[in-house]
Write an enzyme that holds these catalytic residues in place. Structure first.
Site, mmCIF file in Angstrom:
data_model
loop_
_atom_site.group_PDB
_atom_site.id
_atom_site.type_symbol
_atom_site.label_atom_id
_atom_site.label_comp_id
_atom_site.label_asym_id
_atom_site.label_seq_id
_atom_site.Cartn_x
_atom_site.Cartn_y
_atom_site.Cartn_z
ATOM 1 N N GLY A 125 -2.586 8.738 18.410
ATOM 2 C CA GLY A 125 -1.864 9.425 17.342
ATOM 3 C C GLY A 125 -2.490 10.774 17.005
ATOM 4 N N ASP A 154 -3.521 1.837 21.011
ATOM 5 C CA ASP A 154 -2.316 2.377 20.367
ATOM 6 C C ASP A 154 -1.113 1.634 20.940
ATOM 7 O OD1 ASP A 154 -1.924 5.497 18.945
ATOM 8 O OD2 ASP A 154 -0.169 4.282 19.464
ATOM 9 N N ASP A 195 -0.832 -3.478 20.475
ATOM 10 C CA ASP A 195 -0.371 -3.485 19.086
ATOM 11 C C ASP A 195 -1.387 -4.272 18.261
ATOM 12 O OD1 ASP A 195 0.922 -4.047 16.659
ATOM 13 O OD2 ASP A 195 2.893 -3.888 17.605
ATOM 14 N N TYR A 213 4.929 1.974 2.968
ATOM 15 C CA TYR A 213 3.700 2.694 3.348
ATOM 16 C C TYR A 213 2.628 2.544 2.257
ATOM 17 C CZ TYR A 213 0.746 6.492 5.078
ATOM 18 O OH TYR A 213 -0.305 7.237 5.552
ATOM 19 N N LYS A 238 -0.966 0.245 2.538
ATOM 20 C CA LYS A 238 -2.308 0.831 2.440
ATOM 21 C C LYS A 238 -3.063 0.249 1.241
ATOM 22 C CE LYS A 238 -2.182 4.009 5.818
ATOM 23 N NZ LYS A 238 -3.137 4.073 6.943
ATOM 24 N N GLN A 289 -16.873 -10.770 0.533
ATOM 25 C CA GLN A 289 -17.051 -12.143 1.021
ATOM 26 C C GLN A 289 -17.909 -12.212 2.281
ATOM 27 O OE1 GLN A 289 -13.362 -14.321 0.664
ATOM 28 N NE2 GLN A 289 -14.108 -15.918 2.044
ATOM 29 N N THR A 324 -2.364 16.159 5.963
ATOM 30 C CA THR A 324 -3.135 16.810 7.023
ATOM 31 C C THR A 324 -2.175 17.318 8.095
ATOM 32 O OG1 THR A 324 -4.957 15.312 6.551
ATOM 33 C CG2 THR A 324 -5.044 16.460 8.651
#
Ligand code: UDP
Length: 321
Positions: A11, A32, A57, A146, A150, A163, A176
């Site tokens: 990416g 990727d 994946d 999205y 996150k 933990q 960016t």
């Protein structure tokens, strides 16, 4: 020399991180699924004996032989156009992908870096946004696939830290841009550059008064590398605080490309955040890092890449005729 796994390695950010790590003598194992990533982003590294690429994946079980020192989980669909086209994949890479890569880090006793996002702050009510701002996210809204993926990932990372005592880093990445963004990426910088270079009107959403703060990719990668070297186990903003309106950005792009394009005003996407600017106090305190590439210079550099891609696409279209 460290052995480092980079998810999302083909990416935009992932390929730049791979490049930076290889340059410093590390061994890089990039993964990727090529949904938004492109192997052409890795063209310069395939010959390298310290570089391996797996088309994989990361929402599926991740296996890597041998020792691993770092797992850097960058895989995600980061453009609003892409993540809204693939909302379930987006949620899965934040949830299942983060789980699998945390599991790999735990198994290998490796450190873990995650690229979170300024979108955890949603449509912010404070400006700039410090890390202790808890955000204004609509869990059922159009951007939630999205934002919430996150946010969930951050929670999972914190839990692995608590933990399992995993050594973790969480970067909240602000807008960016730079070379290796796709021509059809959909985010504002490559879109405006392509439009300006092809003499199309620049499509400003709304009246263009909404703001973003744009960080050039080499500054962002330097921030990530500084974070890897620092001992900060809590989220930290990485971006450029130079806040601009989208109207201002459109004018800079037209100027830098010397384009005859007009600006047209279109409908604003639902729940498009009004403002965004990183509070960098924490990064300045802990990372000894500061972005240094001014917007105009970054746009100049990105222009070269977008112009090349636009030309290549035209040549391919010509061959297919
Ligand atoms: N935007 C725009 N025209 C475009 C693409 C985007 O005016 O062709 C606007 C978008 O609505 C948002 C800003 O530019 O206000 C930044 O959008 P982008 O998709 O780059 O990233 P975001 O910060 O929204 O994730």
């Amino acid at each position: 020399m460290a052995r480092i796994v980079v998810t999302g390695g083909a990416g935009f950010l992932g390929s730049h991180l791979c490049e930076s790590l290889l340059k410093d003598g590390h061994e890089v194992i990039a993964m990727d699924n090529l949904v938004s990533g492109r192997t052409e982003n890795l063209d310069g590294f395939f010959h390298h004996d310290r570089f391996t690429f797996y088309e994989h994946d990361v929402t599926e079980f991740v296996h890597v032989t041998g020792n691993v020192d770092w797992v850097c989980h960058l895989a995600s669909l980061a453009s609003p156009v892409f993540y809204q086209d693939h909302p379930i994949k987006t949620l899965k890479v934040g949830a299942l992908g983060t789980h699998k890569t945390l599991g790999l880090a735990k198994e290998k006793d490796a450190k873990y870096l995650f690229t979170s996002t300024s979108e955890v702050y949603g449509d912010p009510e404070v400006n700039p946004q410090p890390e202790d701002y808890r955000g204004n996210v609509d869990p059922y809204g159009p951007r939630s696939c999205y934002d919430e993926s996150k946010r969930y990932a951050e929670s999972l990372i914190r839990s692995y830290r608590d933990q399992h005592d995993l050594d973790v880093r969480v970067a909240r990445v602000f807008n960016t841009y730079g070379p290796r963004m796709r021509l059809d990426d959909g985010r504002v910088v490559p879109t405006f550059l392509r439009q300006a270079l092809e003499s199309e009107p620049l499509t400003v959403h709304g009246d263009g008064s909404q703001t973003r703060s744009f960080c050039y990719v080499s500054d962002l990668i330097a921030g990530l590398r500084a974070l890897m070297d620092a001992d900060v186990q809590t989220p930290i903003n990485i971006g450029n605080p130079d806040e601009r309106t989208i109207q201002d950005l459109a004018e800079v792009v037209i100027d830098v490309t010397d384009s005859d394009s007009d600006i047209v005003y279109e409908g604003r996407p639902e729940q498009d955040p009004d403002i965004r600017k990183p509070d960098l106090s924490k990064a300045r305190e802990h990372l000894d890092w500061e972005p240094s590439i001014p917007l105009r210079e970054g746009i100049e550099r990105t222009k070269v890449d977008i112009a090349k891609k636009s030309h290549q696409r035209d040549q391919q279209d010509e061959i297919c005729k």
